[in-house]
Design an enzyme around this catalytic site. Structure first.
Site, short mmCIF file in Angstrom:
data_model
loop_
_atom_site.label_atom_id
_atom_site.label_comp_id
_atom_site.label_asym_id
_atom_site.label_seq_id
_atom_site.Cartn_x
_atom_site.Cartn_y
_atom_site.Cartn_z
N SER A 187 0.54 -1.51 -0.08
CA SER A 187 -0.27 -0.24 0.56
C SER A 187 0.95 1.13 -0.32
O SER A 187 0.49 2.43 -0.23
CB SER A 187 -0.84 -0.30 0.99
N LYS A 206 0.33 4.03 6.32
CA LYS A 206 0.05 4.97 5.60
C LYS A 206 1.09 7.01 5.73
O LYS A 206 1.30 6.94 6.51
CB LYS A 206 -1.99 5.87 6.06
#
Length: 192
Positions: free
Chosen positions: A49, A92
């Site tokens: 990710s 993130k």
């Protein structure tokens, strides 16, 4: 002096040496435990990710006490809406802060109506999507609530992030990444 008289002194010397080594080990282990329980976190990236900024298997040091700022790379506890296993953590990037209006339109990010550069998205994944006529980041517009943050992965095609599970409470932001130490060829403190 005979050999019998020298032996007890040697045994006592070795015994003292091993005792001192054990005491030093226990002191260092205790210091390590305190530092990595309360101040720092040692993390390993798992999944794509955040590619290409971080690759699967990269090893990181993160600080537990921090004030989130835009573009910080953070470790978060997976929100319940992520439908992930209990205790799962994600890596993130902080995009939106409390009170911000965050919008993505045709791969252009706007924060409070102003265009914002995203140099960390200049990668082969975005270029491939754009060549195929697709947006790398889906279009959205959201107003961030007080005490919440908007987080997204750098590999937008595969990242399970705020576009999927919504805004994230501050208490879910566990630590801020400050160092990649593995692989040694990619040691860095700058993640753009």
């Amino acid at each position: 002096m005979t050999k019998k008289q020298q032996k007890p002194a040697e045994e006592e010397s070795w015994g003292k040496f091993f005792r001192d080594v054990l005491v030093m080990f226990l002191i260092f282990a205790s210091i390590y435990y305190v530092i990595f329980s309360f101040f720092l976190a040692n993390e390993v990236v798992s999944g794509p990710s955040m590619q290409p900024t971080f690759e699967d298997g990269d090893r990181l040091i993160a600080v537990r006490k921090f004030t989130p700022k835009r573009n910080d790379v953070v470790i978060i506890k997976a929100p319940a809406k992520a439908h992930d296993q209990a205790g799962a953590m994600y890596i993130k990037r902080v995009i939106g802060l409390p009170g911000d209006t965050v919008q993505s339109n045709n791969d252009v990010l706007y924060i409070n109506g102003k265009k914002v550069a995203q140099p960390y998205l200049n990668n082969q994944y975005k270029k491939a999507d754009n060549l195929a006529g697709s947006n790398y980041t889906s279009n959205f517009k959201v107003k961030i609530k007080k005490g919440y943050y908007w987080v997204m992965g750098d590999h937008r095609d595969v990242s399970k992030d705020s576009r999927y599970f919504g805004q994230v409470k501050r208490s879910y932001l566990l630590s801020k990444v400050v160092l990649r130490y593995w692989p040694v060829t990619k040691i860095s403190t700058n993640f753009y």
